[in-house]
Each structure stands twice: as C-alpha cells, then as structure tokens.
Write a protein that holds these residues in place. Structure first.
Motif, PDB file in Angstrom:
ATOM      1  N   VAL A 227      -3.011  30.051 -59.683  1.00 44.64           N
ATOM      2  CA  VAL A 227      -2.697  29.200 -58.535  1.00 44.64           C
ATOM      3  C   VAL A 227      -2.594  27.758 -59.020  1.00 44.64           C
ATOM      4  CG1 VAL A 227      -3.483  28.392 -56.271  1.00 44.64           C
ATOM      5  CG2 VAL A 227      -3.891  30.761 -56.975  1.00 44.64           C
ATOM      6  N   ALA A 228      -1.563  27.059 -58.562  1.00 42.91           N
ATOM      7  CA  ALA A 228      -1.341  25.681 -58.984  1.00 42.91           C
ATOM      8  C   ALA A 228      -2.544  24.811 -58.672  1.00 42.91           C
ATOM      9  CB  ALA A 228      -0.087  25.126 -58.326  1.00 42.91           C
ATOM     10  N   THR A 229      -2.849  23.905 -59.580  1.00 41.21           N
ATOM     11  CA  THR A 229      -3.954  22.921 -59.521  1.00 41.21           C
ATOM     12  C   THR A 229      -5.333  23.568 -59.657  1.00 41.21           C
ATOM     13  OG1 THR A 229      -4.254  22.916 -57.111  1.00 41.21           O
ATOM     14  CG2 THR A 229      -2.550  21.448 -58.017  1.00 41.21           C
ATOM     15  N   GLU A 230      -5.417  24.880 -59.841  1.00 40.76           N
ATOM     16  CA  GLU A 230      -6.700  25.532 -60.068  1.00 40.76           C
ATOM     17  C   GLU A 230      -6.894  25.800 -61.566  1.00 40.76           C
ATOM     18  OE1 GLU A 230      -7.357  28.995 -57.765  1.00 40.76           O
ATOM     19  OE2 GLU A 230      -7.206  27.962 -55.827  1.00 40.76           O
ATOM     20  N   VAL A 330       3.174  31.326 -60.983  1.00 35.67           N
ATOM     21  CA  VAL A 330       2.267  30.320 -60.428  1.00 35.67           C
ATOM     22  C   VAL A 330       2.608  30.091 -58.985  1.00 35.67           C
ATOM     23  CG1 VAL A 330       1.377  27.973 -60.656  1.00 35.67           C
ATOM     24  CG2 VAL A 330       2.110  29.226 -62.707  1.00 35.67           C
ATOM     25  N   THR A 331       1.619  30.301 -58.127  1.00 39.31           N
ATOM     26  CA  THR A 331       1.818  30.127 -56.701  1.00 39.31           C
ATOM     27  C   THR A 331       1.187  28.830 -56.233  1.00 39.31           C
ATOM     28  OG1 THR A 331      -0.211  31.374 -56.242  1.00 39.31           O
ATOM     29  CG2 THR A 331       1.860  32.623 -56.298  1.00 39.31           C
ATOM     30  N   ALA A 332       1.673  28.324 -55.091  1.00 42.41           N
ATOM     31  CA  ALA A 332       1.166  27.068 -54.564  1.00 42.41           C
ATOM     32  C   ALA A 332      -0.218  27.266 -53.965  1.00 42.41           C
ATOM     33  CB  ALA A 332       2.124  26.515 -53.510  1.00 42.41           C
ATOM     34  N   ALA A 333      -1.032  26.227 -54.049  1.00 40.44           N
ATOM     35  CA  ALA A 333      -2.372  26.309 -53.457  1.00 40.44           C
ATOM     36  C   ALA A 333      -2.284  26.281 -51.950  1.00 40.44           C
ATOM     37  CB  ALA A 333      -3.215  25.134 -53.957  1.00 40.44           C
ATOM     38  N   ASN A 334      -3.140  27.004 -51.281  1.00 40.56           N
ATOM     39  CA  ASN A 334      -3.143  27.052 -49.805  1.00 40.56           C
ATOM     40  C   ASN A 334      -3.659  25.723 -49.242  1.00 40.56           C
ATOM     41  OD1 ASN A 334      -2.220  29.691 -49.863  1.00 40.56           O
ATOM     42  ND2 ASN A 334      -4.314  30.553 -49.959  1.00 40.56           N
TER      43      ASN A 334
END
Length: 334
Positions: A227-230, A330-334
């Motif tokens: 997950v992006a930014t994680e 890579v998926t966007a953060a919720n």
C-alpha cells in the motif's frame, strides 16, 4: 663453511635444529602464501609455479615425514611392510599420493565451516596442516639418534632409484619413465585446473529474504500488494565471492515498466533506498531495509541494483553488476 653454518649463530635453537628438507617445505608454504595473496605478485605466473607443488607435493611430504621420521638402513628387513623406514623413492611417491588424497579432504572439511571452499580458506587450511605435520616430524626426528634420523641425501635417493631400475629391462625402464611422465603431467594439469578454477570463480550473491511467523528469514512470502506510503520491510543479502575485499553499493528503485514488443522500458522510477557495504572475502551482509513506495499502479516492480564501488548517476538494470526484482501492485492508501 655452508650458508646454514654461517647463519646458525644468529638463529634460535628451535630454528637451526629444523631439518633442511622441512625448512624448505615451510619456505615453500610462505612463498606460496605471498604469491597468492600479494596484490602484484598474484597476477604473475609465479602464483602457478609455486601453487602446483604446494598442492601436489608439500602437504603429502610433511604428512609422510611425520609418519616416517627414520632413515632406511642397509640391514633392514626388506620383507617387513609395516613400521619400516622408507627409501627416498618411496617417500616421493607416497608424498605425491598423500597430497592428492589430503587436499580434497581438507576442502571437504572446509565446506562445513563458515568460510567454505575458497582460495583463501584452502590456502590457510593446507598451510596449517603442513605446519602441524612439520612440527610433529621435527619432534619425532630429533628424538632419534643421528644415525637413525632421516636426512636429505641426494646420493642415497639416487642409489635407491638406480637399484630399482637396475633389475628392469630396457623396455620396462622406458615404460616406467613414460608412466611417471604421464602421471606428473596429469597431476600438474589437475593442480593448474584447481588453481585456475578458484581464481575464475569470482562473483557476488544478491538475494532477498522475508521473515516468517516464527521470525526466521525465508525466501518466500514477498510483499506483492503493498500500500502506498506504508512501510514494507525486506532483508537484502549480499555475499562476497570475489576473493578480495570489495565495496558495494545497493540501490533500490520502484519502477513503472512499459512493454515494447519483447523488450521492457522504464517509464518512471522512484528511489526507495540506497546503502553501501564493504565485505571481506566470503563474508555475508544481511540488512533489514524499510521501503516506502508512493507510486501507484499494477505494472510496477521493486528493483535492487548491486554495484561494485560507487553507483552511477543513472542506475539501471543494464549497468548493474547484479540485480533482482519483485513485481508488485501498489494500491492507494484508504
């Protein structure tokens, strides 16, 4: 007055009592270590010239010297096969045969150590074995009276060879000489192949590991859906098989890849990590690295690029010394 007699007053008692043949063995061990390790000398043919007898004769000679410290006498029982002194010819033959058996055995033993089978460990292993055998041989010889103690006598060795050949026909002599030449050529070729193989096996391992539920490092369960930014944690392993101390740079990028026929091109790249490490020969470095991707997409890959020395200004797969990668979405953060 011989050179040995001239320098005797300046040497410790343990040194000037060392038999001349065993002193030559130790000198050859030291010379080989220098020829293999010294930065300039190891690139010359002297390395091969010294390494072949070091592998094929020296350890066996020291081993035989430790087992048979006494010298053959004229009144010995020729029918006795055990516990009898060796002739010069027998000592040479046994030295060659013992070396051929001992060197692989030393390598087999090193294979179960952290150092593994490499040029450096083999050099140290054979040298230590030889030095120990020389120490044992010296102690056992000096425990004998001078008339029973083995000593190098070229004339006696020549007589023993001449006695063997005297009872043979001319055809037998020619065949024996030819056989000895073939054996010497085969053993020399094997020794050169071993040395050249060790010198040619220069490479570096680069690999990725993750932790399982028990905290053990495994080559499995890689993060393919980050997950992006994680933060994502991976252990990067580097092992040096270059036979010399080497500095490395590891660059990690998240790349968006596009396809052009059968080839792939990098459309976008994000630097995730970079670090340097210097390793001694056969040393391994494992570092836990924390990666934080921000690019989003399903045609991405995390690439680990390894360079010897500094990394270039534009690190790419085609200019890296070694590289590994993970395909990720890579998926966007919720």
């Amino acid at each position: 007055m011989s050179l040995r007699d001239r320098v005797r007053p300046y040497l410790p008692s343990q040194v000037h009592r060392l038999p001349i043949d065993l002193a030559i063995v130790l000198s050859l061990v030291a010379a080989t270590a220098i020829a293999v390790s010294a930065p300039v000398v190891r690139e010359t043919s002297l390395r091969i010239v010294l390494s072949i007898p070091f592998l094929l004769f020296v350890p066996g000679y020291a081993f035989v010297a430790a087992l048979f410290p006494d010298s053959p006498t004229e009144d010995r029982d020729e029918g006795q096969l055990l516990n009898r002194p060796l002739t010069g010819l027998e000592r040479i033959v046994l030295s060659l045969g013992s070396s051929v058996a001992l060197v692989p055995l030393i390598g087999f033993t090193l294979n179960f150590t952290p150092w593994g089978i490499g040029l450096g460990p083999m050099l140290v292993g054979i040298s230590l074995f030889t030095v120990v055998c020389v120490a044992i041989a010296t102690k056992r010889r000096l425990a004998l009276t001078p008339d029973l103690r083995f000593s190098v006598s070229p004339s006696a060795w020549y007589r023993s060879i001449d006695e063997v050949l005297a009872n043979e026909t001319r055809t037998d002599k020619v065949l024996n000489v030819a056989l000895a030449a073939v054996l010497l050529f085969a053993m020399t070729s094997a020794g050169y192949a071993f040395i050249d193989q060790q010198r040619g096996e220069q490479y570096t391992e680069l690999y990725l590991l993750t932790q399982d539920s028990n905290g053990e490092l495994v080559a499995d369960n890689y993060p393919t859906e980050p997950v992006a930014t994680e933060n994502q944690t991976l252990t990067v392993g580097v092992r040096n098989h270059e036979h010399e101390r080497t500095s490395y740079t590891v660059v990690t990028e998240l790349q968006r890849v596009g396809s052009e026929g059968e080839s792939k091109s990098v459309l976008e790249a994000e630097r995730l990590d970079s670090y340097r490490v210097t390793l001694a020969p056969n040393e391994t470095d494992r570092q836990e690295r924390v990666l934080t991707p921000t690019l989003i997409g399903d045609r991405l890959r995390i690439v680990f690029l390894l360079y010897r020395g500094e990394s270039p200004a534009d690190p790419r797969v085609d200019n890296a010394y070694r590289w590994v990668h993970l395909n990720v979405n890579v998926t966007a953060a919720n």
